[in-house]
Design a protein around this motif. Sequence first.
Motif, PDB file in Angstrom:
ATOM      1  N   PRO A 192       1.165  -1.336  -0.025  1.00  0.00           N
ATOM      2  CA  PRO A 192       0.189   0.007   0.021  1.00  0.00           C
ATOM      3  C   PRO A 192       0.628   1.377   0.326  1.00  0.00           C
ATOM      4  O   PRO A 192       0.172   2.208  -0.369  1.00  0.00           O
ATOM      5  CB  PRO A 192      -1.301  -0.403   1.507  1.00  0.00           C
ATOM      6  N   ASP A 193       1.852   1.116   0.364  1.00  0.00           N
ATOM      7  CA  ASP A 193       2.987   2.508   0.897  1.00  0.00           C
ATOM      8  C   ASP A 193       3.752   2.678  -0.812  1.00  0.00           C
ATOM      9  O   ASP A 193       3.848   1.905  -1.310  1.00  0.00           O
ATOM     10  CB  ASP A 193       4.113   2.115   1.376  1.00  0.00           C
ATOM     11  N   GLY A 194       3.392   4.212  -1.307  1.00  0.00           N
ATOM     12  CA  GLY A 194       3.672   4.147  -3.060  1.00  0.00           C
ATOM     13  C   GLY A 194       5.259   4.297  -3.113  1.00  0.00           C
ATOM     14  O   GLY A 194       5.505   3.197  -4.236  1.00  0.00           O
ATOM     15  N   GLY A 195       6.006   4.416  -2.079  1.00  0.00           N
ATOM     16  CA  GLY A 195       7.780   4.176  -2.042  1.00  0.00           C
ATOM     17  C   GLY A 195       8.095   2.775  -2.266  1.00  0.00           C
ATOM     18  O   GLY A 195       8.851   2.471  -2.360  1.00  0.00           O
ATOM     19  N   GLN A 196       7.616   1.767  -0.874  1.00  0.00           N
ATOM     20  CA  GLN A 196       7.904   0.448  -1.124  1.00  0.00           C
ATOM     21  C   GLN A 196       7.198   0.180  -2.357  1.00  0.00           C
ATOM     22  O   GLN A 196       7.722  -0.742  -2.422  1.00  0.00           O
ATOM     23  CB  GLN A 196       7.336   0.205   0.561  1.00  0.00           C
ATOM     24  N   ARG A 197       6.265   0.050  -2.901  1.00  0.00           N
ATOM     25  CA  ARG A 197       6.062  -0.593  -4.552  1.00  0.00           C
ATOM     26  C   ARG A 197       6.606   0.296  -5.257  1.00  0.00           C
ATOM     27  O   ARG A 197       7.321  -1.430  -5.716  1.00  0.00           O
ATOM     28  CB  ARG A 197       4.750  -0.151  -4.075  1.00  0.00           C
TER      29      ARG A 197
END
Length: 238
Positions: free
Chosen positions: A198-203
Amino acid sequence: MFEFLRQPGFFGTHATMGADLSQLMATLFTGLFIIGWLQAKQHRGHHHHWLMLGGMVTMVGFFTAYYLFRQLGVLAFEGKEGFGGSQALYDYVFIPVLTIHIILVIIGLVMAVYMIVLGFRSQQFLSGARVLSVARLQTSWKKVSLIFAALLAVVMLLFGARVMSAGFSMRKLEVYIGFLTLVAIVFAVEMGIQRIWPDGGQRHRALGRFTMIVYCILFLTGTFTYAMLYILYPGKIG
């Protein structure tokens, strides 16, 4: 254009101009993406963003245009008559590698479009530096449906205009359908993956590593099929 791509290539092998051009561009794009990945590891956000954006847009544009003239380039199904090796080598080595490569081409194109969109959506600026945000980044089915419906309407208008001006063409229809299919797959990927990350940066980081691995394997399998077709076991082509 088609006749130009069928001329002898510039690498000095048995390949055609089209096959050599495809191999050269694949080498160039892979090198650019490796540099871009290293820039990301060094936290050089601006450099990474523009190099990857320019490289991926150019790659998608080049291979989409190239497909119109020669379809899969070095991977065209001309291999059945162009492969000069034994039938066993063709059936159990060349075809499996070719199949893997074609699958990776599709995955690579999907991930290129997806990573471009995700890169814009997950970035933020801190003190003038471009960095990945640490925040929840999700899209609703309603928003996806509206965007796809708008794209569908635009594509239908463009295709209708082409038919009115130049007549119906099955290849052009395939291109428009292929574009819509690619967009639909990208949306499906987004809706599924956003549940995992769900976290954009992690994705972006996780999928960036995956995409880089795909492109490296894609280059290796493409080079392997090129070598088998045009260097090791040339047939009637070239």
